[in-house]
Design a protein around this motif. Sequence first.
Motif, PDB file in Angstrom:
ATOM      1  N   GLN A  17      13.468  44.178  13.928  1.00  0.00           N
ATOM      2  CA  GLN A  17      13.429  43.040  13.005  1.00  0.00           C
ATOM      3  C   GLN A  17      13.469  43.585  11.575  1.00  0.00           C
ATOM      4  O   GLN A  17      12.661  44.446  11.218  1.00  0.00           O
ATOM      5  N   TYR A  18      14.397  43.070  10.761  1.00  0.00           N
ATOM      6  CA  TYR A  18      14.602  43.607   9.420  1.00  0.00           C
ATOM      7  C   TYR A  18      14.243  42.580   8.344  1.00  0.00           C
ATOM      8  O   TYR A  18      14.497  41.385   8.494  1.00  0.00           O
ATOM      9  N   ASN A  68      14.776  50.371  23.802  1.00  0.00           N
ATOM     10  CA  ASN A  68      15.776  49.291  23.702  1.00  0.00           C
ATOM     11  C   ASN A  68      16.195  49.019  22.256  1.00  0.00           C
ATOM     12  O   ASN A  68      16.276  47.879  21.815  1.00  0.00           O
ATOM     13  N   GLY A  69      16.464  50.101  21.551  1.00  0.00           N
ATOM     14  CA  GLY A  69      16.991  49.948  20.199  1.00  0.00           C
ATOM     15  C   GLY A  69      15.985  49.516  19.172  1.00  0.00           C
ATOM     16  O   GLY A  69      16.326  48.936  18.148  1.00  0.00           O
ATOM     17  N   GLY A  70      14.707  49.817  19.420  1.00  0.00           N
ATOM     18  CA  GLY A  70      13.667  49.500  18.446  1.00  0.00           C
ATOM     19  C   GLY A  70      13.248  48.050  18.462  1.00  0.00           C
ATOM     20  O   GLY A  70      12.827  47.506  17.437  1.00  0.00           O
ATOM     21  N   GLU A  71      13.291  47.420  19.645  1.00  0.00           N
ATOM     22  CA  GLU A  71      12.979  45.988  19.703  1.00  0.00           C
ATOM     23  C   GLU A  71      11.529  45.689  19.346  1.00  0.00           C
ATOM     24  O   GLU A  71      11.183  44.556  19.016  1.00  0.00           O
ATOM     25  N   ASN A  72      10.663  46.711  19.381  1.00  0.00           N
ATOM     26  CA  ASN A  72       9.256  46.491  19.044  1.00  0.00           C
ATOM     27  C   ASN A  72       8.944  46.803  17.580  1.00  0.00           C
ATOM     28  O   ASN A  72       7.784  46.752  17.176  1.00  0.00           O
ATOM     29  N   THR A 128       5.292  49.798   9.787  1.00  0.00           N
ATOM     30  CA  THR A 128       3.890  49.679   9.362  1.00  0.00           C
ATOM     31  C   THR A 128       3.201  51.031   9.303  1.00  0.00           C
ATOM     32  O   THR A 128       2.151  51.167   8.683  1.00  0.00           O
ATOM     33  N   LYS A 129       3.803  52.067   9.926  1.00  0.00           N
ATOM     34  CA  LYS A 129       3.182  53.395   9.990  1.00  0.00           C
ATOM     35  C   LYS A 129       3.727  54.373   8.962  1.00  0.00           C
ATOM     36  O   LYS A 129       3.095  55.401   8.703  1.00  0.00           O
ATOM     37  N   GLY A 130       4.882  54.087   8.395  1.00  0.00           N
ATOM     38  CA  GLY A 130       5.417  55.025   7.418  1.00  0.00           C
ATOM     39  C   GLY A 130       6.911  54.854   7.200  1.00  0.00           C
ATOM     40  O   GLY A 130       7.552  53.962   7.762  1.00  0.00           O
ATOM     41  N   ILE A 131       7.476  55.750   6.400  1.00  0.00           N
ATOM     42  CA  ILE A 131       8.907  55.748   6.110  1.00  0.00           C
ATOM     43  C   ILE A 131       9.668  56.180   7.361  1.00  0.00           C
ATOM     44  O   ILE A 131       9.373  57.213   7.961  1.00  0.00           O
TER      45      ILE A 131
END
Length: 283
Positions: free
Chosen positions: A162-163, A110-114, A135-138
Motif C-alpha cells: 500500500q503506497y 506476495n509482493g509486499g502485501e503486508n 513503519t520500521k525504517g527506510i
Amino acid sequence: MHKQKQIDFDRIKKAIGYLNENYKSQPTLEQVAEHVNLSSYHFQRMFSNWAGVSPKQFLRYISITHAKNLLKEENASLLDTTYELGLSSTSRLHDLFIDIEGMTPGEYKNGGENLSINYSFVESPFGETIVASTTKGICYIAFVKDEKSALQSLKKLYPNAQYRQYTDQIQQNATFVFTQDWSKLDKIKLHIKGTDFQLKVWQALLTIPMGKLSTYSNIAHKINNPKASRAVGWAIGDNPVAFLIPCHRVIKSTGLLGQYHWGSDRKAAIIGWEGAKIWDQTP
C-alpha cells in the motif's frame, strides 16, 4: 528553486564527466566552464558553493592517484584489523548512525502485501531522490530521472504494498544527513529486502568511512568469503538504498572509480564531495 538546483547539479555532473575524461591534459577552468556553457566566474562560484572547494581541488579527490593512496590504507588495515574492528576513529561513519534490519519473509510475501510504504521526492546534493519508508525504517532510496518512472521502479520491488505519498519522520531523519552534523542525528533505521549474503555485503559497506574507498575483493574479505568478489559486485549493484548504504565507495583495484547504478559521473560527484567534506576539514 527545486528545478534550478537540479539544473545546477546537472551542470556540475557534466563538468565532472569532462574532468574525468580529460584529467590527463589538466583542463583549465575556462575550458571546463565553456563545456557547461557558463562564464568562468559563474562556474567557479556555482561549483565551489556545491562542493565547498574549487574545481581544481575537487579533481584531486577523484584522481586515480588519490584513490590508489586510499586503497593502500584500506589494504593495510585488512592485515591487522578484523571485520568487527574495521572502523575509523572519525565521527562521520555510516555504521555509527545506520542499522540494517532485513525484512522477514512475511513482510514481503506476495509482493509486499503486508507492507504500507510512504514515499516522497527529496532534493539531495546529487540530484532529486525518491525516499520510501515502512513503519520500521527506510526501505528504498534512488536517484530520480523522472518521478513517474522512479515510483514505478519502487513498485516493482513491492507490487502489492500500500503506497502513500507522504513525508514522515523516518524519511526526514534519513535525509538530514545531507544538511546536518551527523553527530547530532538520530540513528537511521533501514528496513530492507535482501538475501543473507546481500545483507552481509551491505553491512560491510557501512564500515567504509566517509572519504575513504574500498574494492570488491576487500569487501569479500571483510565478509570472510574472499573468493566471492563477483557475487559481491552483484550484491552491491542490487543495493536498494542509495548513498546511505555507500556502494559508491567501492571502486576498481586499479584506482578507477568504475560504474555506478545511478551513473559514473554521479559516483565521482559523491566521492569527490565526501572527500572535500573530510579532507578539507583535516587540520
